[in-house]
Design an enzyme around this catalytic site. Structure first.
Site, mmCIF file in Angstrom:
data_model
loop_
_atom_site.group_PDB
_atom_site.id
_atom_site.type_symbol
_atom_site.label_atom_id
_atom_site.label_comp_id
_atom_site.label_asym_id
_atom_site.label_seq_id
_atom_site.Cartn_x
_atom_site.Cartn_y
_atom_site.Cartn_z
ATOM 1 N N ARG A 100 10.617 -14.021 -8.370
ATOM 2 C CA ARG A 100 10.430 -12.836 -9.191
ATOM 3 C C ARG A 100 9.545 -13.179 -10.389
ATOM 4 N NH1 ARG A 100 10.821 -7.364 -9.150
ATOM 5 N NH2 ARG A 100 12.043 -6.500 -10.846
ATOM 6 N N THR A 374 6.088 -2.022 -3.095
ATOM 7 C CA THR A 374 6.912 -3.088 -2.520
ATOM 8 C C THR A 374 6.771 -3.069 -0.997
ATOM 9 O OG1 THR A 374 8.487 -2.819 -4.339
ATOM 10 C CG2 THR A 374 9.267 -4.072 -2.461
HETATM 11 N N1 GLY Z 1 9.862 -3.612 -8.573
HETATM 12 C C1 GLY Z 1 10.894 -3.009 -7.818
HETATM 13 C C2 GLY Z 1 12.119 -3.860 -7.749
HETATM 14 O O1 GLY Z 1 12.028 -5.071 -7.809
HETATM 15 O O2 GLY Z 1 13.193 -3.326 -7.686
#
Ligand code: GLY
Length: 561
Positions: A100, A374
Site C-alpha cells: 500500500r 482499482t
Molecule cells: N483506493 C481504494 C481502496 O484501497 O480502498
C-alpha cells in the site's frame, strides 16, 4: 494443450456490453492446469503465458500485475500499490503482502484545507493526492520470496504491450471519454491517452515508450531503479514542479511489508484474507461471521428478507470500519475482537427482520456499551498455489499526474485517509483518528483479496475493485458460491447490494426486483439504484476443474463512475 481457455474456443471471449449490469454475462474461463483471471484480456494472457512456461502462481501474478500496469493505468500500475494474499500448497502456508502507498514525510492535514475547510479536490487530483507508490516494491518482494522465473521473463509481456502498444478496449475508451477534461488539464496524461487531442477509437493502439523504458529498468535493476535511480528523480521532480511535498527520501524509505494474514472460517471452510491496513478482510470476516448464523439455503436468493439481513450485517461492519480501522503500524486495530464469533452473535441479536435502524444503532461501540478504480485478479496454478491480488491507483487515473519521463500514472491514495470530516472521502467513507493522516502512515483500504480453502484446496480465489463496494461484492460472491451453490459465472454476475453504514442508504443494482425493493423500503431502508456495485474476478476449483469469471461490470463501472 496444457491449458484449455474454453472461453476462447467456445465463447469467443465474451464481453457482452449492456446498460444494466444484470443484463450482461461474465467473461468465463476454464482450465485444468492453472488459470489467471484479470479484468483485462491482455493481462490474463500475460499471466497464462507464464503458467505455460512453467511459472508458478506468484510468477503469473507478477506478470499479470505488470501487464495491468501497462494496459490499464486508469486502475492500477507502477504509480500505485496493492495487496496480495498467497496460499502455498506444498506446506499449506499463507502469506499477506502489503504494498500500500504511504503518506510522504512532509504531508499534514492542513495541506488539504483552505480557510480551515476541507478541499476535496486536493486529495484527489494533482501532486498532494499522491502517496508514495508501493507497487514495484511489492512485486519485487513477492518475486524475491516465491518466484521461479527471472523478473525479466515476467516483465516481458508487459514490456511488449508498452513498446508495441495495446488496442483500446471498450472500458478504456469509456474511461478516456469520461475523463476528457482531465486529459486536457494534465497534458502529459493526455499525450499518451488522447494522442492528437482526441478520444481514441476502440482498437486504436496506445503506445507507451517511456513506460517501456521504465519497465526495462525495473526488470534489470529492481527496486534500485524505481526507488533510488532516475525513475525516483523523475517522479519527485514532476511532483515538486506542481507544488507537492514528496521527496527522494520518501521513495528511498518505502518498504513493502509482510503481514500476518487474517484467517477466519465460514461454514467449515478456512477464509484467508487481508489484514489492516485493509479494512476489507476484517469487514468480510465480520460479515461472514454474522451471516453464518442464518440458514441462507432456506432463503430465496436476492429476496428482500435475504438482502435486508445482508445490509444489516454491512451496516454493522462499516460502522466499525469508520471507528476502529487504520494502519496497524500507527494505531491499535481491535481486529481479534471485531472478528470474534461472539461479537457476531451479539450483532445477530441486534438485527431484526422487519426494520433497519438509524446509524447510531450500529457497530462495536454499542457492543461495548470511492468513482473509483482499482483492479483485482485471481490465480491458481497446477500445484494448487493460489494468489488473490488487488491493486490500485485509487480513483480512475489516480492523481491524473503522469510522470512524462517514466510514463507512470501516480495514485491519489491520500484521499483514503480520513481528512475530510463528516463529508467523507470520494466514496463517502468517514473515519476518525484511527485513519488520520500522519507522515509515513498507510491510508486505510477496502481491498479484500481472499482465498477460501476447503480442507487444503483453494476452493475460491476472489476479490474486487470498487472502493468500499469491494468488501460487499467479495462477500456476496462467496455467499453465492457457498450458500446458493452458484457456478462462478452467475455468482459474479448476480445482482448485488451495498451498504457502508454512512451515508445511510442501501445501494441496489437493477437486477434486484421491484417487489424486493418495495419490501426493503418497508423495512426502513433508503434505496439508491446503482448500476455496478464492484467488479469481481474469481476462480473456483473443485479439485479437477478450475472455473473463472471476469465481471462484466467493468465497462458499466467506467461508464457510471
Ligand atoms: N483506493 C481504494 C481502496 O484501497 O480502498
Amino acid at each position: 494443450m496444457l491449458f484449455s481457455l474454453r472461453s476462447k474456443l467456445v465463447f469467443g471471449l465474451l464481453y457482452i456490453l449492456g446498460f444494466a449490469a444484470a443484463d450482461v454475462s461474465a467473461r468465463t474461463l476454464q482450465g485444468s492446469a492453472g488459470l489467471v483471471v484479470a479484468d483485462s484480456e491482455h493481462a490474463s494472457q500475460a499471466g497464462m503465458e507464464i503458467l505455460k512456461r512453467g511459472g508458478n502462481a506468484i510468477d503469473a501474478a507478477i506478470a499479470t500485475a505488470l501487464a495491468l500496469s501497462v494496459v490499464d493505468q486508469g486502475s492500477s500500475g507502477l504509480g500505485g500499490g496493492g495487496f496480495m494474499v498467497i496460499y502455498r500448497a506444498k506446506d499449506k502456508k499463507s502469506f499477506a503482502l502489503d504494498f500500500r502507498e504511504t503518506a510522504p514525510a512532509a504531508s499534514r492535514r492542513e495541506l488539504y484545507l483552505r480557510d480551515g475547510k476541507p478541499v476535496p479536490a486536493a486529495s484527489l487530483t494533482g501532486p498532494l493526492a499522491v502517496g508514495v507508490p508501493g507497487e514495484v516494491a511489492g512485486l519485487i518482494e513477492a518475486h524475491k520470496k516465491f518466484a521461479t522465473l527471472p523478473l525479466a521473463v515476467l516483465a516481458a509481456p508487459a514490456l511488449k504491450l508498452a513498446s508495441e502498444g495495446f488496442p483500446v478496449d471498450a472500458a478504456m475508451k469509456v474511461s478516456i471519454e469520461r475523463g476528457a477534461n482531465n486529459f486536457k488539464r494534465f497534458p502529459d496524461l493526455g499525450r499518451i491517452y488522447m494522442p492528437n487531442g482526441e478520444v481514441p477509437k476502440e482498437g486504436d493502439a496506445i503506445r507507451q515508450p517511456q513506460l517501456a523504458a521504465t519497465l526495462k529498468a525495473i526488470a534489470q535493476q529492481g527496486n534500485e531503479a524505481f526507488y533510488r535511480g532516475w525513475i525516483a528523480e523523475a517522479i519527485v521532480e514532476a511532483i515538486k514542479k506542481e507544488g507537492g511535498v514528496m521527496t527522494l527520501d520518501d521513495l528511498k524509505n518505502y518498504k513493502a511489508v509482510w503481514r500476518e494474514p487474517l484467517i477466519g472460517s465460514y461454514r467449515g471452510r478456512t477464509v484467508i484474507t487481508m489484514p489492516p491496513p485493509s479494512s476489507g478482510g476484517v469487514a468480510l470476516l465480520q460479515m461472514l461471521n454474522v451471516v453464518e448464523g442464518y440458514k441462507f439455503a432456506d432463503f430465496t436468493h436476492n429476496s428482500a428478507p435475504y438482502l435486508h439481513l445482508l445490509s444489516e450485517a454491512m451496516k454493522h461492519a462499516f460502522a466499525d470500519r469508520a471507528e476502529h480501522l487504520g494502519d496497524p503500524d500507527f494505531v491499535h486495530v481491535p481486529q481479534r475482537k471485531l472478528t470474534d464469533k461472539n461479537y457476531a452473535t451479539w450483532v445477530r441479536g441486534r438485527i431484526v427482520a422487519e426494520k433497519t435502524f438509524a446509524p447510531t444503532y450500529y457497530g462495536y461501540y454499542n457492543y461495548n456499551g470511492e468513482k473509483g478504480s482499482t483492479t483485482h485478479f485471481s490465480v491458481i496454478d497446477k500445484d494448487g498455489n493460489a494468489v488473490a491480488c488487488t491493486q490500485t491507483v485509487n480513483t480512475r487515473f489516480g492523481s491524473k499526474m503522469l510522470v512524462a519521463k517514466t510514463g507512470i500514472v501516480l495514485n491519489n491514495e491520500m484521499d483514503d485517509f480520513a481528512i475530510h470530516g463528516d463529508t467523507g472521502n470520494v466514496y463517502g467513507l468517514v473515519g476518525n483518528q484511527a485513519n488520520s493522516l500522519q507522515p509515513g502512515k498507510r491510508p486505510l483500504s477496502s481491498m479484500s483479496p481472499t482465498i477460501v480453502l476447503n480442507g487444503n484446496r483453494p476452493e475460491i480465489v476472489a476479490g474486487a475493485s470498487g472502493g468500499p463496494r469491494i468488501i460487499n461484492a467479495t462477500l456476496q460472491t462467496i455467499l453465492n458460491i457457498l450458500d446458493f451453490k452458484m457456478a462462478v459465472g452467475p455468482a459474479v454476475e448476480a445482482a448485488r447490494i451495498h451498504h457502508q453504514w454512512m451515508p445511510d442508504r442501501l445501494g441496489v443494482e437493477s437486477g434486484v426486483g421491484a417487489e424486493q425493493r418495495k419490501d426493503l423500503e418497508k423495512r426502513g431502508h433508503a434505496l439508491r439504484g446503482q448500476s455496478a456495485l464492484g467488479v469481481v474476478q474469481a476462480i473456483t476449483w473443485d479439485g479437477t476443474t478450475m472455473n473463472g469469471a471476469a465481471d462484466s461490470r467493468k465497462v458499466e463501472r467506467a461508464r457510471t463512475e
